[in-house]
Write a protein that holds these residues in place. Sequence first.
Motif, PDB file in Angstrom:
ATOM      1  N   GLY A 394      23.583  85.292   2.917  1.00 43.22           N
ATOM      2  CA  GLY A 394      23.516  86.682   3.361  1.00 43.22           C
ATOM      3  C   GLY A 394      24.834  87.419   3.285  1.00 43.22           C
ATOM      4  O   GLY A 394      25.146  88.239   4.140  1.00 43.22           O
ATOM      5  N   PRO A 396      27.268  90.110   1.448  1.00 47.81           N
ATOM      6  CA  PRO A 396      27.204  91.188   0.479  1.00 47.81           C
ATOM      7  C   PRO A 396      28.114  90.897  -0.690  1.00 47.81           C
ATOM      8  O   PRO A 396      29.074  90.146  -0.528  1.00 47.81           O
ATOM      9  CB  PRO A 396      27.689  92.405   1.268  1.00 47.81           C
ATOM     10  N   PHE A 401      21.950  89.725   1.661  1.00 46.99           N
ATOM     11  CA  PHE A 401      22.545  90.520   2.735  1.00 46.99           C
ATOM     12  C   PHE A 401      21.580  91.599   3.188  1.00 46.99           C
ATOM     13  O   PHE A 401      21.345  91.781   4.379  1.00 46.99           O
ATOM     14  CB  PHE A 401      23.854  91.159   2.258  1.00 46.99           C
ATOM     15  N   PHE A 402      20.991  92.311   2.239  1.00 46.23           N
ATOM     16  CA  PHE A 402      20.102  93.393   2.656  1.00 46.23           C
ATOM     17  C   PHE A 402      18.826  92.851   3.285  1.00 46.23           C
ATOM     18  O   PHE A 402      18.284  93.469   4.196  1.00 46.23           O
ATOM     19  CB  PHE A 402      19.815  94.337   1.491  1.00 46.23           C
ATOM     20  N   PHE A 405      19.838  92.246   6.663  1.00 44.05           N
ATOM     21  CA  PHE A 405      20.126  93.539   7.286  1.00 44.05           C
ATOM     22  C   PHE A 405      18.831  94.208   7.754  1.00 44.05           C
ATOM     23  O   PHE A 405      18.739  94.675   8.884  1.00 44.05           O
ATOM     24  CB  PHE A 405      20.856  94.430   6.275  1.00 44.05           C
ATOM     25  N   PHE A 406      17.816  94.225   6.889  1.00 43.57           N
ATOM     26  CA  PHE A 406      16.567  94.899   7.269  1.00 43.57           C
ATOM     27  C   PHE A 406      15.879  94.166   8.412  1.00 43.57           C
ATOM     28  O   PHE A 406      15.370  94.790   9.343  1.00 43.57           O
ATOM     29  CB  PHE A 406      15.631  94.993   6.061  1.00 43.57           C
ATOM     30  N   PHE A 408      17.254  92.133  10.710  1.00 36.43           N
ATOM     31  CA  PHE A 408      17.991  92.234  11.960  1.00 36.43           C
ATOM     32  C   PHE A 408      17.932  93.652  12.515  1.00 36.43           C
ATOM     33  O   PHE A 408      17.894  93.848  13.726  1.00 36.43           O
ATOM     34  CB  PHE A 408      19.443  91.790  11.786  1.00 36.43           C
ATOM     35  N   SER A 409      17.933  94.654  11.629  1.00 36.80           N
ATOM     36  CA  SER A 409      17.867  96.005  12.186  1.00 36.80           C
ATOM     37  C   SER A 409      16.504  96.237  12.822  1.00 36.80           C
ATOM     38  O   SER A 409      16.423  96.877  13.871  1.00 36.80           O
ATOM     39  CB  SER A 409      18.205  97.063  11.142  1.00 36.80           C
ATOM     40  N   ALA A 410      15.436  95.692  12.215  1.00 37.99           N
ATOM     41  CA  ALA A 410      14.128  95.818  12.858  1.00 37.99           C
ATOM     42  C   ALA A 410      14.142  95.120  14.210  1.00 37.99           C
ATOM     43  O   ALA A 410      13.636  95.646  15.206  1.00 37.99           O
ATOM     44  CB  ALA A 410      13.046  95.220  11.968  1.00 37.99           C
ATOM     45  N   ALA A 420      18.385  88.629  17.284  1.00 39.43           N
ATOM     46  CA  ALA A 420      19.240  89.080  16.186  1.00 39.43           C
ATOM     47  C   ALA A 420      20.594  88.389  16.284  1.00 39.43           C
ATOM     48  O   ALA A 420      21.135  87.898  15.286  1.00 39.43           O
ATOM     49  CB  ALA A 420      19.399  90.591  16.232  1.00 39.43           C
TER      50      ALA A 420
END
Lengths: 492, 526
Positions: A394, A396, A401-402, A405-406, A408-410, A420
Amino acid sequence: MDIQFELLDLLLVSPVLVLFLASIIPLTMKVLSGNRETNTFSTFACGLGGVIAATFLTAANYGIQKTAFQEALRFDGLSFWIQMTVLLVAGATLIFSKESSATNNNQFSEFVFLLLNSAIGMMVVVWANDLMTLFIGIELMSLCLYILIALSSEERLSKEAAFKYFVLGSFASAIMLYGVSFIYGTVNATTIPEITKLAPDLMETNRLFLMGVILTMLGLFFKVSIFPFHAWTPDVYQGAATPLTAFMSTGVKAVSLAFILRFFTMDILLSEHSTPLMNAVEWLAALTILVGNIAAIMQTNFKRMLAYSSVAHSGYVLIGLLAAGVGGEALLGASGVVFYVISYAIMTLGAFGVIGLFETNEDSMIDIDDLKGLAQRSPWVAACISLFMLSLAGIPPTVGFFGKFFIFSAAIKQGFVWLAIWGVIGSVISVYFYLRPIVLMYMYDEEGATVISSKVLTQMAITIAALLILALGIFSEPLYKAVLANMGSLFL
Amino acid sequence: MLLSLIIFLPIFYGLIIWLLPEKATRVTAMTLSGFHFVFSLLILIKFDSATPALQLVEQVPWVPTFGISYFVGVDGISLWLVLLTTFLTPVTILGSWTAIENKVKGFHVAMFALEATMIGTFLAMDAVLFYVFFEASLIPMYFMIGIWGGPRKIYATVKFFIYTMFGSLFMLMALIALMFMTRDMLGGQMSASLLDFYKLDIPFVGGDFLNTQTLLFFAFALAFAIKVPMVPFHTWLPDAHVEAPTPGSVILAGVMLKMGTYGFMRFAMPLFPEAVQYWSWLFMFLAVFGIIYGALVAMVQPDIKKLVAYSSVSHMGYVILGLFAMNSYGMSGGLYQMLNHGISTGALFLMVGMVYEKTHSREISKYGGLAVVAPWYAILFLIVTMSSIAVPMTNGFIGEFLILLGGFQASYAFGVFAVSGVVLGAAYMLWMVKRVFFGAEGELVTKYKSHGLDLGLREMCVMAPLILLIFWMGIFPNHFLKFTEASVQHLLNNKNNYELTIKQDVPEKTFFAKAKSDRSVATEEN
C-alpha cells in the motif's frame, strides 16, 4: 413445472454460455482424437478465445440493472465489476498454466475445462440473487477447484492440499447450507430482496434467523479465509500448482467477498440487536489482519508468505464490508471494496505469475531466499516484483495505496476509526515482509533461482500487471468513478 | 507549468540516464542536475517576495470524487527548501563521483527519483499529493541505503523505512478525517486542498487529550516528529546515517529531515493552532532535550559519521525549538536553520566521505595530525565546523541566534538550556577536530599519507559552492530572509485563523495584445 424465461435472460448469461462452449471444445477434440493431448496451444487458444469473447459480452452488458430467470440472478454494477475481475483472472490463469509444467501436461484439456467451469461457478456466485443459486455457484466453483488441485502430477503436496481443501470446504458448505435452511425457515424465502425486507425485524425478534445469518456468514468467511477459518489457506495455496493458486487467491476471493457485500447489504447489520454481531465481525477483521501479517513474517516459502498476506488482505476488505453494511454512506464502503478487490486481483496475479517464472518442474518450491541477487540476473522481473510488493504493502504511487485509501476513508467516515488504525498498524507490520523480497533481490549478490526465459507469455502478463498497477496508481479516478457510478443499485 | 517541470523533469533525467550507456552516466547526471539547479532558479526570479500568497500555482483535478487535486504552489516557506534540494543534488552527484563504484546507473536514477519526490513534497499543496510524495520519497532512499550502504545496511534501511512509514500512516488517517470535515464545511464536496483545510475550524478542548484537534495534531506530529527526528523517535537516524553511502547521508540530512520540520510549518501549526499553543511546551521540551541529548551522545561517539549524525539530532532540535517558540525570531530562525543545517551538515557528511574513501575508516582514534598532510582538507573542514557550531560570520550563527532570541522570548527556562547546547555543540565538534586534525600522527594518517589525503580538484569543486554559501548566508542573511519574511509574518499574525490565498498573476500582455491596446488608445485620442 413450467420454466419460462426471456431471450434477454439468455443474453445476460451469454458470457457463461460462451465460456462453457469454449471449455467443452478442447475436451471433445481430445476424446475424438483418442484421448491424446495433441496440441496444447490450440486448447489454450480456445480457452483464451472464450474468455475474451465472454469479456466482450460482459462489456456489452455494462450499466444494465436487471434480474433474470425469475429473480434467481441479478445483474448490476457489483456483478459487472466482479465478473470482469473473474474474466481477467481466468485469462491470466490460462496464460500462466499454459507455461507451467505442473499444468501443461497430458491433461491440459481437462485442466482448461475445469478452470473455465470454475470461472462459470464464480460468475453464478456474483449473479446470485437467491441463496440457493449462491450455493450452486459456490459448489460448482469449489468442486472444479478440488479436482484441479488434485490434477497435478506432483506426488504429495497437491493431493494433501486438495484433500484438505475438499474436506474443510465441504464442511464449510454444509454449515452454510444449514444456515440457509434456517433463513428459509424463518423468512419462507431464499431470495435476497425478500430477506432484505424482513431482515431488520427478524434480527430483533427471531433467534433462528440470527443463527441462520451467522452460519451462512461463517461459510462465506471460510472461502475468503477470515480468521479463524484461515488455517487451510497456506497449505492449499502452497500445494496447488502456482497458476491455480493465483486463480484461487484472486477469483474465489473476489466473488466470495462480493457476495458477502451483497449479504451485508441485506440490512442485517442495521438493527439495534445486530450490534453484538457487528462487534464480532469487527474483531474478526482485526484478528485476521493481525494473524495474517504476523504469520506472513515467519514464512520462508514465497507462496506461503503470499497466502498469509492474502489472509491479511481479506481482513482489510472486511473493514470495507462493514463500512458498507451499516447504512449511512455505505456506498463509499461498497465501492471501496470493489476497487480494492480489483486492485488486489491485479497485484496478486502478478505476484503469483512471477513465482511461476522460476518453476522448472512441478516439484519446484520457490523460497523467498531464492530471489537473492535477482536484480542482477533479470532487472525487469525484479522491478516488477518490487512493484507488486510495494503495491501489496500500500505504498504510493501504486494502486494498492488507493485501494487502502478508499477502504480506510470509508471506515473512518462510517465510524470504524479503531479498525482503520488497526489496519494501518497491520500495514506497517506487512511492510516488513513485503520488503524482504526487495531486500534479497537488490541488496545481495548471491546466486539464486533464475527466470525461465522461455515463459514469454507469462512475462508479458506480468509486465502488463505491473504497468496497470502504476497506471491505476497514478490515475485511479476513472476506475473508481466507474465503480462508484454502478454501485448505487446495491442499496435500493 | 514551471513547478511541474521542476518536480517531474528529474524523473525524465532518470529515464535518460537509464537509456544511456553506463560510461556516460556520471557526466550526464552532473550536467542534467546542474542544469536543473539553474533552471529552478527561475522560481526565484518569478517569485514575488512581497506577498505571503501562494504563487506559480497549478491545480488540476486528480481524484475529483474525493476532492483530491494535483495542486502545487510555492510560497516563502517552501521556496528555499526547493532550491536547497536542487542545489544539493548536483553537489552530491559530484561528491559521489568515486564513492559509488557499482551499479552507477541505478544509483543516479535513484538520485533523480529522490530529487523529484522531495521537491514534490515541498511544493504539494494538496494533502494527499503531499502524502504521496512524502511516502514515495522513502522508496529511492530505501534503495540507496540498502544497495550502496555499509555492512549493516539492510537492518538500517528496513528500520528507516518502517519507522518513517509508521508515523506517516497516522498522518494519512488524520488527512482522511480532515477531508471529511471539509466536506461538511463546503457542503457536500470533499477537498484535500490545504487551502480548504486552513479554513476549517476544528473543535479544541484544552486539558483533554481526546478531542478532535488534539488527536489530529498528534497524528500529524507523530509523522513529522519521526521524520525530523525528535528525541525519542530518533533511533533510526544514526543507523541510517552510518550505513548510508555518503550521498545518501547528505541528502538524508540535507533535505529529507527538513520534510518533517516543513510539515510542522505547513500542516501542524496553521491547521491546529490551539493544540500547538497548548502543547508547545511539550515540543519545546523535547526540542531542548534533543539538543542537549544529541550533543552529549555525539560527544562520546568513536565514529565521525555517527558523531555528525547525532549532531543532526541536536541541530534539528534547534529548528523545532524555533518553530514552536511561535514568534517572529524563532520561526524565521527555524526556517533559516533548516537551510543552514542542510548546507553545513551536508558539507560535513561530504567531507567525512572524502577521507573515508581514501582510508576506509571513520574511527576518530585512528586519525590525528591530519592537518599536516592535508592542509586544504583541514582548512575547509574547520570552516564547515565553524558553520556547524554557529560561529559569527557563518550561516549557522544567524540561524541559531535567531532561534535563541525566539526561545528566550517564549520561555527563559528553555532558552537557558538551549544555549547550553551551543556550548556543548562547540565542545564535541572542536574536540573531534582536535583529535582528527591535530596532535600526534595517527596510524591511518601514517599509513595513507603517501596516497595523498588532501583534496583533489574535484573535491575542491564540490566544497566551493558550499563554503561560498556558508559565508554568503552568514554575512548577508537578508538576501535569503527577505523571501521568507512575508510568509512567516503572515503565519504568525494569523496563527489562529490562518488562511492562504492564491496570488492572482496579472497576465503579462503579449506583444500583439499590447500593440492592439496601444492602437485603441491611439484611436481614442484621435
